[in-house]
Design a protein around this motif. Structure first.
Motif, PDB file in Angstrom:
ATOM      1  N   ILE A   1      -9.869  -1.756  -5.466  1.00 35.32           N
ATOM      2  CA  ILE A   1      -9.267  -3.091  -5.427  1.00 35.32           C
ATOM      3  C   ILE A   1      -7.929  -3.049  -4.693  1.00 35.32           C
ATOM      4  CG2 ILE A   1      -8.293  -4.945  -6.836  1.00 35.32           C
ATOM      5  CD1 ILE A   1     -10.371  -4.232  -8.983  1.00 35.32           C
ATOM      6  N   GLY A   2      -7.127  -2.038  -4.988  1.00 35.26           N
ATOM      7  CA  GLY A   2      -5.841  -1.922  -4.312  1.00 35.26           C
ATOM      8  C   GLY A   2      -5.982  -1.750  -2.809  1.00 35.26           C
ATOM      9  N   ALA A   3      -6.959  -0.929  -2.377  1.00 38.03           N
ATOM     10  CA  ALA A   3      -7.155  -0.690  -0.945  1.00 38.03           C
ATOM     11  C   ALA A   3      -7.672  -1.940  -0.238  1.00 38.03           C
ATOM     12  CB  ALA A   3      -8.126   0.469  -0.736  1.00 38.03           C
ATOM     13  N   VAL A   4      -8.595  -2.668  -0.877  1.00 45.84           N
ATOM     14  CA  VAL A   4      -9.163  -3.868  -0.258  1.00 45.84           C
ATOM     15  C   VAL A   4      -8.091  -4.939  -0.062  1.00 45.84           C
ATOM     16  CG1 VAL A   4     -10.755  -5.794  -0.647  1.00 45.84           C
ATOM     17  CG2 VAL A   4     -11.509  -3.450  -1.071  1.00 45.84           C
ATOM     18  N   ILE A   5      -7.220  -5.124  -1.043  1.00 40.21           N
ATOM     19  CA  ILE A   5      -6.165  -6.135  -0.924  1.00 40.21           C
ATOM     20  C   ILE A   5      -5.065  -5.667   0.028  1.00 40.21           C
ATOM     21  CG2 ILE A   5      -4.393  -7.419  -2.189  1.00 40.21           C
ATOM     22  CD1 ILE A   5      -6.202  -7.344  -4.632  1.00 40.21           C
ATOM     23  N   ALA A   6      -4.746  -4.373  -0.002  1.00 43.74           N
ATOM     24  CA  ALA A   6      -3.643  -3.863   0.816  1.00 43.74           C
ATOM     25  C   ALA A   6      -4.002  -3.788   2.292  1.00 43.74           C
ATOM     26  CB  ALA A   6      -3.230  -2.473   0.321  1.00 43.74           C
ATOM     27  N   PHE A   7      -5.285  -3.638   2.626  1.00 46.14           N
ATOM     28  CA  PHE A   7      -5.674  -3.447   4.024  1.00 46.14           C
ATOM     29  C   PHE A   7      -5.247  -4.617   4.907  1.00 46.14           C
ATOM     30  CE2 PHE A   7      -8.839  -3.691   7.471  1.00 46.14           C
ATOM     31  CZ  PHE A   7      -8.549  -2.490   8.105  1.00 46.14           C
ATOM     32  N   PRO A   8      -5.586  -5.868   4.580  1.00 50.88           N
ATOM     33  CA  PRO A   8      -5.105  -6.961   5.449  1.00 50.88           C
ATOM     34  C   PRO A   8      -3.594  -7.149   5.381  1.00 50.88           C
ATOM     35  CG  PRO A   8      -6.218  -7.847   3.515  1.00 50.88           C
ATOM     36  CD  PRO A   8      -6.461  -6.376   3.505  1.00 50.88           C
ATOM     37  N   LEU A   9      -2.982  -6.875   4.218  1.00 44.93           N
ATOM     38  CA  LEU A   9      -1.531  -7.022   4.111  1.00 44.93           C
ATOM     39  C   LEU A   9      -0.790  -6.016   4.981  1.00 44.93           C
ATOM     40  CD1 LEU A   9      -1.091  -7.585   0.257  1.00 44.93           C
ATOM     41  CD2 LEU A   9      -1.034  -9.304   2.068  1.00 44.93           C
ATOM     42  N   SER A  10      -1.406  -4.861   5.201  1.00 43.43           N
ATOM     43  CA  SER A  10      -0.732  -3.826   5.983  1.00 43.43           C
ATOM     44  C   SER A  10      -0.512  -4.255   7.428  1.00 43.43           C
ATOM     45  CB  SER A  10      -1.543  -2.532   5.942  1.00 43.43           C
ATOM     46  OG  SER A  10      -2.817  -2.708   6.535  1.00 43.43           O
ATOM     47  N   PHE A  11      -1.399  -5.085   7.971  1.00 45.22           N
ATOM     48  CA  PHE A  11      -1.221  -5.548   9.352  1.00 45.22           C
ATOM     49  C   PHE A  11      -0.010  -6.461   9.470  1.00 45.22           C
ATOM     50  CE2 PHE A  11      -5.614  -4.220   9.327  1.00 45.22           C
ATOM     51  CZ  PHE A  11      -5.777  -3.631  10.563  1.00 45.22           C
ATOM     52  N   LEU A  12       0.303  -7.188   8.376  1.00 46.01           N
ATOM     53  CA  LEU A  12       1.472  -8.073   8.413  1.00 46.01           C
ATOM     54  C   LEU A  12       2.778  -7.288   8.417  1.00 46.01           C
ATOM     55  CD1 LEU A  12       0.308 -10.785   5.838  1.00 46.01           C
ATOM     56  CD2 LEU A  12       0.111 -10.823   8.339  1.00 46.01           C
TER      57      LEU A  12
END
Length: 286
Positions: free
Chosen positions: A101-112
Motif C-alpha cells: 500500500i505504501g509503495a502504490v501510493i508513494a509511486f505517483p507522489l514521488s514524481f511530484l
C-alpha cells in the motif's frame, strides 16, 4: 612537480618538527572538540546511572533469564502450532500489505517531488516537506494511534506500516528519478514522443530496478517491524511473544524468537532471488 622521496621527508620532519604540526588554533579546536565529546559521554553515563555495579547486576540477571530459555520449547499439538503459525502469518501479511500500500501510493507522489519532472519550485518543495512530515512519525507511534482508532489486530499494524512507508518510499523514489540520465528522455522527445511517453520509455526503464530493490529491502525491514508492532497490540507473532514473556514462559519465548529469525532469513533469501531475477530482467530490457 618533483616527487620528494619518503627518506627526505623523514629527514625534514626530524629537523623541523614544528613545521609539520598543525597551527595552534587548529590544535586547540581539536582538543576542545575531544574534551566536549568526552564530557558528553561521562555526563550520559552519570545521568543514566550506568555504574559498574548496576551493569554487573544486570548481566547476572540476564544470564539467569537466558538460562530459562534453554532447552527451547517444542509444541506437541497442532492446536499450539496453529496459534504460532497464525501469528507468523499475520506478521508477514502486515509487512506485505503495508509495504504494498505504501509503495502504490508513494509511486505517483514521488514524481511530484522529482526535480526533473516537477519544475514548479514551490510545489516541489512543499511536496518534499510533506514527505518529511510523514517520515517524522515513528511506525510504533502510528500503530498506537491506529490501535486507538481501529482497535486491536493486524489492521492498525498494516496502516501504520503503510503510512510510514509512504513518506520513505516517496523520498527514495523521487531521488532515484532525479538521478536518471537525460539522454533516453531526450531521445524519446526527439522522436516525437509526448511528456508522458518520455517518462514511460525514458525514465521508467532506468528507475524501476532501483524502485524494486528499495521495495524489497523495506519489505524485509517491515517483517521485523511487524514483530514490534504486535507487542503493542497490533497482532501477529509479536503479540504472542509479549504474552509468553509476560507469563515468564521463557522457553516458549526463545522458540518464538528462533522462528522469527528463521522467517526473516527465509524472507531475505527469497527477496534476494526476486531481486536478482526481476532487476536482471529490467536491466536486460534497457
Amino acid at each position: 612537480m618533483t616527487d620528494i622521496p619518503p627518506e627526505r621527508i623523514a629527514q625534514l620532519r626530524a629537523a623541523h618538527p614544528l613545521a609539520f604540526r598543525a597551527p595552534l588554533s587548529v590544535r586547540l579546536r581539536r582538543w576542545a572538540l575531544w574534551a566536549a565529546f568526552a564530557a558528553l559521554i561521562v555526563y550520559c553515563l552519570i545521568a543514566f546511572d550506568a555504574s559498574p555495579e548496576r551493569i554487573w547486576t544486570g548481566l547476572g540477571r540476564l544470564g539467569r533469564v537466558l538460562s530459562f530459555m534453554f532447552p527451547p520449547h517444542i509444541w506437541e499439538t497442532w492446536y499450539e502450532w496453529r496459534e504460532i503459525l497464525k501469528g507468523l502469518g499475520e506478521t508477514l501479511s502486515m509487512a506485505f500489505l503495508g509495504t504494498l500500500i505504501g509503495a502504490v501510493i508513494a509511486f505517483p507522489l514521488s514524481f511530484l517531488g522529482a526535480q526533473n519532472i516537477n519544475r514548479l519550485l514551490f510545489f516541489r518543495l512543499s511536496v518534499r516537506r510533506g514527505y518529511d512530515i510523514i517520515r517524522a512519525f515513528e511506525t510504533l507511534i502510528l500503530a498506537l494511534i491506529f490501535i486507538r482508532a481501529f482497535g486491536l489486530g493486524p489492521l492498525p499494524g498494516i496502516l501504520a506500516i503503510a503510512v510510514s512507508e509512504i513518506g520513505t518510499f516517496a523520498k527514495l523514489f523521487s531521488e532515484a528519478i532525479e538521478n536518471t540520465s537525460k539522454k533516453p528522455v531526450e531521445g524519446v522527445v526527439a522522436s516525437g514522443g509526448s511528456g508522458m511517453q518520455s517518462i514511460r520509455f525514458g525514465v521508467m526503464p532506468q528507475v524501476m530496478p532501483v524502485i524494486l530493490s528499495i521495495v524489497l529491502y523495506n519489505f524485509e525491514s517491515n517483517v521485523r517491524s511487524g514483530t514490534i508492532l504486535g507487542i503493542v497490540g497490533a497482532g501477529g507473532i509479536g503479540f504472542l511473544l509479549s504474552d509468553r514473556i509476560s507469563a515468564y514462559r521463557w522457553d516458549e519465548a526463545w522458540s518464538i524468537i528462533f522462528l522469527i529469525i528463521a522467517m526473516v532469513y527465509v524472507i531475505d533469501w527469497l527477496s534476494a532471488q526476486i531481486r536478482r531475477r526481476l532487476i536482471g530482467k529490467w536491466d536486460g530490457a534497457q
